[in-house]
Each structure stands twice: as C-alpha cells, then as structure tokens.
Design an enzyme around this catalytic site. Structure first.
Site, short mmCIF file in Angstrom:
data_model
loop_
_atom_site.label_atom_id
_atom_site.label_comp_id
_atom_site.label_asym_id
_atom_site.label_seq_id
_atom_site.Cartn_x
_atom_site.Cartn_y
_atom_site.Cartn_z
N LEU A 95 -22.03 -23.01 4.19
CA LEU A 95 -21.81 -23.80 2.97
C LEU A 95 -20.84 -23.10 2.02
CD1 LEU A 95 -25.41 -25.17 2.29
CD2 LEU A 95 -23.51 -26.27 3.50
N GLU A 137 -28.16 -16.21 7.97
CA GLU A 137 -28.57 -16.03 6.57
C GLU A 137 -28.85 -14.56 6.26
OE1 GLU A 137 -27.93 -18.45 4.81
OE2 GLU A 137 -27.86 -19.95 6.41
N HIS A 140 -25.83 -12.69 5.36
CA HIS A 140 -25.36 -12.91 3.98
C HIS A 140 -25.91 -11.85 3.03
CE1 HIS A 140 -22.96 -16.55 3.96
NE2 HIS A 140 -23.88 -17.26 4.58
ZN ZN Z 1 -23.49 -19.03 5.47
#
Ligand code: ZN
Length: 197
Positions: A95, A137, A140
């Site tokens: 995203l 994730e 990240h």
């Molecule tokens: Zn991502």
C-alpha cells in the site's frame, strides 16, 4: 487522538527500524482500529505501523481483505518470527508502493509469536498467503520494503514507478504540503521516545 494516513515511498517512516511497544493503551487501540479501516479502504490485506508513520513494532492483517470477515483480523504486537521453512516465490504489492508489483521469494511456512491487543501472547504456524503477508509486514518494522527482497534483475522494471513516487513526495515537500525529511524524522523520534523502552 491523531488521525493516521498511509504514507508512500520514500517517506522516512518506511526506512525506520521500529522498537517494541511497551504499553497497550486507548491511543494504541485507536491507532490499530484506524489501521484496519485504512487497510480495508485501500483494499489491502496487511498494514504495518511504519506505513502510517508510527515507529512501533506492530502490524495488522486480514488475509481475506474483507471488512465483513472481522473474525479473520489479527493484530501482531512486538512480533518475532521463530521459524522459517521452505521457500516460495509470489507476486507482492504494498500500500506504500501503489500500483507496483513484483516477485518475491519468502519462506513458505513460518512460526510467529506476538502479543494481541489485550496483551496476550500467542503463537501461529502459518503457510501460503498468510505466511507471506506476515513476512512482508514484519519486514516493514525493520524498514525493509518488498523491492529490497526482489531479485536484482527484476528491480529495473519497477524502478521508474518508484522514482515517480519519490518525485511526488519531493514536490509535496517543496510546496509545503508535506514536512521535510528532517521534520518527519524528528516526529518519528518523538513518537518513539513516547512509548518504547
Ligand atoms: Zn507493504
């Protein structure tokens, strides 16, 4: 309560190595709620705190991406990937890298432990798509983006799109609608100092 939004590459939050959270309170719960809403609105299946410019080790997933299937929602606070087995290559998107996709090789199966929003520890054995989402994730939280995991030969194909995103952010910084990198980093540091050990 501060309002969150998803930040795009190359916002400095996406390169921030986040720290463990030391308390779960109403503010954190509100952030998690907002993260799910932002994730569904953007048609995602996972969202990490770094992507909403929060420097904390937590992420949310719903492998169905369907807000009607709340029972599939999972919050991972201070996660640790304990085991990785096998390997599988699949297409990923992010995203924070809108409309950019590329092949990434990840462990096919993982064991992950974390705390949920009530502070309960849990352990999950995941494979397939959920295992991929969790690894994406989790990266990240260390400031790692999926193109960093791509085969170097595949990166030139997406580089122009990444450069376009960088140009957009720099333009917003020049016209003053987004703070400078130095100001963004100072804010991340302040947020980190507020609630990590
Ligand atoms: Zn991502």
């Amino acid at each position: 309560m501060s309002e969150l939004s998803i930040v795009n590459h190359p916002h400095p939050a996406l390169r921030w190595k986040s720290r463990d959270v030391t308390r779960i309170d109403a503010q954190l719960k509100s952030w998690v709620e907002q993260m799910f809403e932002l994730m569904y609105a953007a048609r995602g299946i996972g969202l990490a705190a770094n992507q909403v410019a929060l420097p904390y080790r937590l992420f949310v997933i719903n492998p169905s991406g369907d807000p009607e299937e709340r029972e599939l929602e999972q919050v991972f606070i201070n996660p640790q990937i304990l085991k990785r087995n096998g390997s599988e290559t699949g297409e990923e998107g992010c995203l924070s890298l809108p409309e950019i996709y590329g092949p990434v090789t990840r462990a096919e199966r993982i064991v992950v432990e974390a705390f949920d929003l009530s502070g309960q520890g849990f352990e999950m054995d995941l494979s397939g798509m959920p295992a991929r989402v969790v690894q994406h994730e989790y990266d990240h939280l260390d400031g790692v983006m999926f193109p960093d995991r791509m085969d170097a030969a595949d990166v030139p194909e997406i580089q122009p799109l990444m450069d376009d995103l960088a140009t957009q952010l720099r333009q917003h910084q020049q016209d003053g609608s987004v703070p400078s990198d130095a100001e963004l980093k100072a804010k991340l540091q302040r947020l980190q100092d507020e609630r990590t050990g």
